[in-house]
Design an enzyme around this catalytic site. Structure first.
Site, PDB file in Angstrom:
ATOM      1  N   GLU A 324      33.206  36.848  37.832  1.00  0.00           N
ATOM      2  CA  GLU A 324      33.555  37.395  38.883  1.00  0.00           C
ATOM      3  C   GLU A 324      35.328  37.671  39.386  1.00  0.00           C
ATOM      4  OE1 GLU A 324      31.218  38.601  43.085  1.00  0.00           O
ATOM      5  OE2 GLU A 324      31.310  36.465  42.262  1.00  0.00           O
ATOM      6  N   LYS A 384      28.354  46.454  41.813  1.00  0.00           N
ATOM      7  CA  LYS A 384      27.923  45.619  42.337  1.00  0.00           C
ATOM      8  C   LYS A 384      26.275  45.744  43.088  1.00  0.00           C
ATOM      9  CE  LYS A 384      27.571  40.607  44.158  1.00  0.00           C
ATOM     10  NZ  LYS A 384      28.446  39.609  44.968  1.00  0.00           N
ATOM     11  N   CYS A 435      26.998  37.849  40.294  1.00  0.00           N
ATOM     12  CA  CYS A 435      26.403  36.381  41.012  1.00  0.00           C
ATOM     13  C   CYS A 435      25.239  36.588  42.111  1.00  0.00           C
ATOM     14  CB  CYS A 435      27.639  36.421  42.453  1.00  0.00           C
ATOM     15  SG  CYS A 435      28.472  35.456  43.076  1.00  0.00           S
TER      16      CYS A 435
END
Length: 567
Positions: A324, A384, A435
């Site tokens: 990321e 995301k 993440c």
């Protein structure tokens, strides 16, 4: 009905001896509970506080980086000891205390943002434990209360992962069991079942210590027959057996996982290149002041991987994964960034997953996992879904920006993606997880159900380097691997980058704050676990069980109050 003033109330911390009518005994117990609690001496209260503090600290040590996973059930057993037979109001603040002692060190990585944020987060999250403790004070009145306590813990963790502002599922008990005897429960019911199993084990241990085994009805018969010696011996044996039962059950909970069948290898694998480029900055400014330095670091490390392959030091990868934020410049709007990425991908010669923050219109952005082909360039992507509040967007924006200047560091507000992270990357469809999302059951499960295998976790932990966040996040990847029978590849800007096998073992990992790269052989699994198939059903079943137990206990408590008042 008039209360018998000559009867001796049960000793605090011990269950009353069973009568011929078990319901009447439970009612009398609940009716006298308030009086007993009010009569607790100072040393009993000191013992409760000590148990909560010790329990919270032990629970913390079960989490990475210490990873003393066996301390989790022991710590929970001490927490149960601190709450047992306490009034709901007292149990609430005791629960809050135990939670704070646990969460302050467990969430110490938040101090990077600021001590005030750390304190506010712990203060907020501890409320959930306080509510759970107050409800637990009710279910301790019931038989089989270790089961109901475990169910309430699952309910509390579910609520923490839901509210406020999208929830905060970090520091769930399951995430202390990345590699333990309890881990295999994840394949049956996911993280909620692991949390339940650990909590049940701890509650059973507490039951064995706290509850005095009562003599059976044979006591009266022995007494009537005048067999004093036989009565004493029988009573001792009976109590020993009753104490042994919860201990045996507590030991059986983790050992039963040895009988859980595990899916086997399916004979297919791919070589995955993992790149960790490192970044120059630290803390709240991890990317440093030099423009494009993060982009160049990862491009150069990708080329170094390609050189190692050409030299025969590493096998040729089928795909390459970058972290990321592996580019600190939007490749859609910057010709320079696009060129640097394209050159490095062409140099390595295989499809590469790039992490970028990209502009969405004039005011918004998205955290994106972007497929970059060496021939056709940028293509499919995943945005995301679970965003970090106050990191990627600002809840209650006007108020927060007026009160905290640091909130302006968020900049453009991120918008959440709406689809799972199944991305065609070379010969496989990977499951992209970004993440923070690895902590959310639904996001990971949705990606697996969409066909993602292996799972790829792109992460940027640069702000929290050398804290307890990177190892905690890796523990989540271990649990997810077992939960869904999928290999997990993690690429991090500063570490910990890693490869986790489908049975939850870390096969390779990097150190933190260094550039690194490798090519790992990763199995491609398609068989789904029971947890993947049934989804949220075990969690909802456990929560329903806990809710029903609270309802039954509250009803019996009200009935006991009426009887105690002579109604």
């Amino acid at each position: 009905m008039v209360q018998d003033k000559t009867s001796v109330p049960p000793v605090p911390g011990r269950e009353p001896a069973p009568e011929a009518d078990a319901t009447a005994a439970e009612t009398a117990s609940s009716a006298g509970e308030s009086d007993r609690a009010k009569g607790e001496g100072r040393w009993v209260l000191v013992a409760r506080v000590a148990a909560m503090v010790a329990g919270g600290l032990l629970l913390y040590t079960a989490f990475p980086p210490l990873d003393w996973w066996l301390c989790a059930p022991v710590g929970i057993g001490l927490i149960v000891a601190g709450l047992y037979r306490a009034r709901p109001r007292r149990a609430a603040w005791l629960g809050y205390l135990g939670a704070a002692v646990f969460l302050f060190p467990a969430l110490a990585w938040v101090r990077t943002i600021g001590d005030d944020v750390w304190v506010m987060l712990v203060a907020t999250e501890s409320v959930f434990y306080a509510v759970m403790a107050a409800l637990a004070a009710l279910v301790f009145r019931l038989r089989l209360w270790p089961l109901w306590f475990g169910a309430l813990w699952v309910m509390m963790e579910w609520a923490r992962g839901l509210v406020p502002v999208g929830g905060f599922p970090w520091a769930r008990v399951a995430f202390s069991q990345g590699e333990s005897l309890f881990t295999s429960y994840a394949a049956l019911g996911g993280a909620p079942l692991v949390s339940f199993a650990v909590t049940l084990c701890g509650a059973l241990l507490a039951h064995a210590v706290l509850v005095r085994p009562a003599a059976t009805a044979g006591k009266a018969a022995n007494k009537a027959a005048g067999k004093a010696a036989g009565k004493a011996a029988g009573k001792a044996v009976n109590r020993a057996v009753r104490r042994a039962v919860p201990v045996a059950a507590a030991l059986a909970v983790p050992l039963l996982t040895l009988a859980i069948p595990r899916p086997g290898d399916e004979g297919r694998s791919i070589n995955v290149g993992i790149v960790q480029g490192n970044v120059p900055g630290r803390g709240m400014h991890p990317l440093g002041d030099e423009p494009a330095v993060v982009l160049r670091n990862h491009a150069e490390e990708t080329k170094r991987l390609a050189d190692a392959v050409r030299a025969g030091a590493l096998p040729k990868p089928d795909i390459v994964v970058l972290p990321e934020n592996s580019t600190d410049i939007d490749p859609y709007t910057s010709a320079f960034a696009r060129q640097v990425i394209d050159e490095s991908v062409k140099y390595v010669g295989v499809p590469t997953l790039v992490g970028a923050v990209v502009a969405i219109g004039d005011e918004h952005r998205a955290t994106r996992s972007l497929v970059w082909d060496p021939v056709s360039g940028p293509g499919a992507y995943y945005d995301k879904q679970h965003l970090v509040p106050f990191g990627e967007y600002t809840p209650f924006k006007e108020i927060v920006l007026a009160l905290w200047e640091r909130a302006n560091l968020v900049g453009r507000q991120s918008v959440a993606g709406t689809r799972p992270g199944d991305l065609k990357l070379g010969p496989v469809t990977i499951g992209a997880v970004n993440c923070y999302e690895v902590a959310y059951d639904d996001t990971v499960r949705g990606t697996v159900r969409a066909g993602g295998t292996p799972l790829v976790v792109q992460t940027n932990n640069a702000s929290y380097a050398l804290s307890n966040l990177p190892p905690q996040q890796l523990a989540m990847s271990k649990l997810r691997a077992v939960e869904h029978n999928r290999a997990v590849v993690t690429a991090a800007t500063t570490g910990i980058s890693a490869y986790v096998t489908p049975d939850g073992k870390v096969s390779w990992q990097t150190r933190e704050l260094v550039p690194d790269m490798n090519v790992v052989k990763v199995p491609v699994r398609t068989q789904e676990t029971i947890a993947t198939k049934v989804g949220e059903l075990p969690e909802w079943a456990l929560m329903l069980m806990g809710a029903v137990a609270v309802g039954v206990a509250a009803r019996r408590g009200r009935r006991g109050d009426r009887m105690g008042n002579g109604s």
